[in-house]
Write a protein that holds these residues in place. Structure first.
Motif, PDB file in Angstrom:
ATOM      1  N   ILE A 200       0.840  -1.202   0.000  1.00  0.00           N
ATOM      2  CA  ILE A 200       0.000   0.000   0.000  1.00  0.00           C
ATOM      3  C   ILE A 200       0.872   1.248   0.000  1.00  0.00           C
ATOM      4  O   ILE A 200       0.630   2.183  -0.770  1.00  0.00           O
ATOM      5  N   LEU A 201       1.895   1.272   0.846  1.00  0.00           N
ATOM      6  CA  LEU A 201       2.756   2.452   0.917  1.00  0.00           C
ATOM      7  C   LEU A 201       3.530   2.683  -0.378  1.00  0.00           C
ATOM      8  O   LEU A 201       3.798   3.824  -0.741  1.00  0.00           O
ATOM      9  N   SER A 202       3.884   1.619  -1.078  1.00  0.00           N
ATOM     10  CA  SER A 202       4.634   1.783  -2.322  1.00  0.00           C
ATOM     11  C   SER A 202       3.754   2.246  -3.477  1.00  0.00           C
ATOM     12  O   SER A 202       4.249   2.820  -4.437  1.00  0.00           O
ATOM     13  N   ARG A 203       2.453   2.042  -3.375  1.00  0.00           N
ATOM     14  CA  ARG A 203       1.546   2.405  -4.464  1.00  0.00           C
ATOM     15  C   ARG A 203       0.701   3.635  -4.169  1.00  0.00           C
ATOM     16  O   ARG A 203       0.091   4.185  -5.056  1.00  0.00           O
ATOM     17  N   ASN A 204       0.631   4.045  -2.944  1.00  0.00           N
ATOM     18  CA  ASN A 204      -0.280   5.111  -2.549  1.00  0.00           C
ATOM     19  C   ASN A 204       0.425   6.462  -2.583  1.00  0.00           C
ATOM     20  O   ASN A 204       1.322   6.710  -1.793  1.00  0.00           O
ATOM     21  N   SER A 205      -0.006   7.320  -3.475  1.00  0.00           N
ATOM     22  CA  SER A 205       0.624   8.641  -3.577  1.00  0.00           C
ATOM     23  C   SER A 205       0.355   9.484  -2.341  1.00  0.00           C
ATOM     24  O   SER A 205       1.115  10.397  -2.030  1.00  0.00           O
ATOM     25  N   LEU A 206      -0.705   9.189  -1.587  1.00  0.00           N
ATOM     26  CA  LEU A 206      -0.978   9.913  -0.351  1.00  0.00           C
ATOM     27  C   LEU A 206       0.019   9.554   0.747  1.00  0.00           C
ATOM     28  O   LEU A 206       0.170  10.288   1.715  1.00  0.00           O
ATOM     29  N   ALA A 207       0.686   8.442   0.587  1.00  0.00           N
ATOM     30  CA  ALA A 207       1.603   7.971   1.623  1.00  0.00           C
ATOM     31  C   ALA A 207       3.059   8.246   1.284  1.00  0.00           C
ATOM     32  O   ALA A 207       3.955   7.690   1.880  1.00  0.00           O
ATOM     33  N   SER A 208       3.312   9.129   0.328  1.00  0.00           N
ATOM     34  CA  SER A 208       4.687   9.340  -0.121  1.00  0.00           C
ATOM     35  C   SER A 208       5.558  10.058   0.908  1.00  0.00           C
ATOM     36  O   SER A 208       6.764   9.898   0.908  1.00  0.00           O
ATOM     37  N   GLU A 209       4.960  10.847   1.790  1.00  0.00           N
ATOM     38  CA  GLU A 209       5.730  11.536   2.826  1.00  0.00           C
ATOM     39  C   GLU A 209       5.737  10.708   4.104  1.00  0.00           C
ATOM     40  O   GLU A 209       4.763  10.048   4.433  1.00  0.00           O
ATOM     41  N   ASN A 210       6.828  10.784   4.813  1.00  0.00           N
ATOM     42  CA  ASN A 210       6.954  10.106   6.111  1.00  0.00           C
ATOM     43  C   ASN A 210       6.626   8.615   6.035  1.00  0.00           C
ATOM     44  O   ASN A 210       5.962   8.077   6.907  1.00  0.00           O
ATOM     45  N   THR A 211       7.094   7.966   5.000  1.00  0.00           N
ATOM     46  CA  THR A 211       6.769   6.559   4.802  1.00  0.00           C
ATOM     47  C   THR A 211       7.239   5.700   5.967  1.00  0.00           C
ATOM     48  O   THR A 211       6.508   4.817   6.415  1.00  0.00           O
ATOM     49  N   CYS A 212       8.440   5.952   6.479  1.00  0.00           N
ATOM     50  CA  CYS A 212       8.938   5.121   7.582  1.00  0.00           C
ATOM     51  C   CYS A 212       8.068   5.291   8.820  1.00  0.00           C
ATOM     52  O   CYS A 212       7.818   4.327   9.553  1.00  0.00           O
ATOM     53  N   LEU A 213       7.580   6.497   9.059  1.00  0.00           N
ATOM     54  CA  LEU A 213       6.708   6.740  10.211  1.00  0.00           C
ATOM     55  C   LEU A 213       5.386   6.011  10.048  1.00  0.00           C
ATOM     56  O   LEU A 213       4.937   5.309  10.966  1.00  0.00           O
ATOM     57  N   LYS A 214       4.780   6.111   8.891  1.00  0.00           N
ATOM     58  CA  LYS A 214       3.507   5.435   8.657  1.00  0.00           C
ATOM     59  C   LYS A 214       3.683   3.922   8.728  1.00  0.00           C
ATOM     60  O   LYS A 214       2.871   3.233   9.352  1.00  0.00           O
ATOM     61  N   ARG A 215       4.730   3.426   8.115  1.00  0.00           N
ATOM     62  CA  ARG A 215       4.994   1.989   8.133  1.00  0.00           C
ATOM     63  C   ARG A 215       5.178   1.495   9.566  1.00  0.00           C
ATOM     64  O   ARG A 215       4.596   0.499   9.991  1.00  0.00           O
ATOM     65  N   THR A 216       5.967   2.222  10.331  1.00  0.00           N
ATOM     66  CA  THR A 216       6.246   1.828  11.707  1.00  0.00           C
ATOM     67  C   THR A 216       4.985   1.862  12.566  1.00  0.00           C
ATOM     68  O   THR A 216       4.730   0.932  13.335  1.00  0.00           O
ATOM     69  N   LEU A 217       4.188   2.907  12.431  1.00  0.00           N
ATOM     70  CA  LEU A 217       2.975   3.018  13.249  1.00  0.00           C
ATOM     71  C   LEU A 217       1.949   1.949  12.891  1.00  0.00           C
ATOM     72  O   LEU A 217       1.314   1.368  13.778  1.00  0.00           O
ATOM     73  N   VAL A 218       1.797   1.673  11.603  1.00  0.00           N
ATOM     74  CA  VAL A 218       0.860   0.623  11.184  1.00  0.00           C
ATOM     75  C   VAL A 218       1.327  -0.735  11.705  1.00  0.00           C
ATOM     76  O   VAL A 218       0.548  -1.496  12.290  1.00  0.00           O
ATOM     77  N   LEU A 219       2.598  -1.050  11.490  1.00  0.00           N
ATOM     78  CA  LEU A 219       3.106  -2.347  11.956  1.00  0.00           C
ATOM     79  C   LEU A 219       3.028  -2.452  13.470  1.00  0.00           C
ATOM     80  O   LEU A 219       2.678  -3.505  14.012  1.00  0.00           O
ATOM     81  N   TYR A 220       3.354  -1.378  14.175  1.00  0.00           N
ATOM     82  CA  TYR A 220       3.254  -1.373  15.634  1.00  0.00           C
ATOM     83  C   TYR A 220       1.832  -1.758  16.066  1.00  0.00           C
ATOM     84  O   TYR A 220       1.644  -2.655  16.892  1.00  0.00           O
ATOM     85  N   HIS A 221       0.851  -1.091  15.503  1.00  0.00           N
ATOM     86  CA  HIS A 221      -0.542  -1.328  15.896  1.00  0.00           C
ATOM     87  C   HIS A 221      -0.961  -2.779  15.646  1.00  0.00           C
ATOM     88  O   HIS A 221      -1.492  -3.438  16.542  1.00  0.00           O
ATOM     89  N   PHE A 222      -0.709  -3.265  14.445  1.00  0.00           N
ATOM     90  CA  PHE A 222      -1.188  -4.603  14.102  1.00  0.00           C
ATOM     91  C   PHE A 222      -0.362  -5.711  14.756  1.00  0.00           C
ATOM     92  O   PHE A 222      -0.912  -6.734  15.154  1.00  0.00           O
ATOM     93  N   LEU A 223       0.936  -5.524  14.882  1.00  0.00           N
ATOM     94  CA  LEU A 223       1.746  -6.543  15.550  1.00  0.00           C
ATOM     95  C   LEU A 223       1.411  -6.612  17.035  1.00  0.00           C
ATOM     96  O   LEU A 223       1.406  -7.692  17.632  1.00  0.00           O
ATOM     97  N   ARG A 224       1.123  -5.470  17.638  1.00  0.00           N
ATOM     98  CA  ARG A 224       0.673  -5.467  19.031  1.00  0.00           C
ATOM     99  C   ARG A 224      -0.642  -6.217  19.177  1.00  0.00           C
ATOM    100  O   ARG A 224      -0.858  -6.932  20.149  1.00  0.00           O
TER     101      ARG A 224
END
Length: 156
Positions: A71-95
């Motif tokens: 999703i992050l690689s294809r979503n133009s809305l997610a082009s900024e702060n990708t590492c932050l979004k990736r980390t927060l999403v993974l944090y939430h779901f892995l928790r």
């Protein structure tokens, strides 16, 4: 189209996971503007652990990472702060899966400029699991950042 759907989603639960990840990635920019990082982190920390008990956890973790990265690689809305979004999403779901992951934030000066006046401060976000950098593409690059904040702050 049905074949492509079946290739990516083996179950309805996986499809729901994809939709949840997509929704969260779309909402994160708004949430980041409205809430402080500590408040946002407490909102993203699930109350109930092991929500996904019906699925094989290792497969679910891999799917969560795959869906998030896709999703992050294809979503133009997610082009900024990708590492932050990736980390927060993974944090939430892995928790939610019961994994005791932690979010770390760090900074460093870029090394492209020798001039003190032109140095630019860069930020990065990553996960820790059992005290080790977790699910990062390049852990050596992550190690170059000085950790400034970790949530939750107690790492076991």
């Amino acid at each position: 189209m049905l074949k492509k759907f079946r290739a990516n989603f083996r179950s309805f639960e996986e499809f729901l996971l994809f939709i949840q990840i997509f929704s969260m990635i779309i909402l994160l920019p708004v949430m980041l503007r409205l809430f402080s990082i500590p408040r946002l982190m407490s909102m993203l920390t699930p109350r109930d652990l092991k929500v996904y008990q019906n699925l094989e956890l290792e497969n679910l973790r891999d799917k969560t990472v795959k869906f998030t990265d896709d999703i992050l690689s294809r979503n133009s809305l997610a082009s900024e702060n990708t590492c932050l979004k990736r980390t927060l999403v993974l944090y939430h779901f892995l928790r939610k899966m019961g994994m005791d992951v932690h979010v770390c934030f760090g900074v460093k000066y870029d090394t492209l400029s020798d001039s003190e006046a032109q140095k630019k401060l860069e930020g990065h976000a990553w996960l820790l699991y059992h005290g080790d950098i977790f699910l990062e593409r390049n852990t050596e690059v992550t190690k170059t950042y000085k950790q400034t904040y970790c949530f939750p702050d107690k790492i076991e």
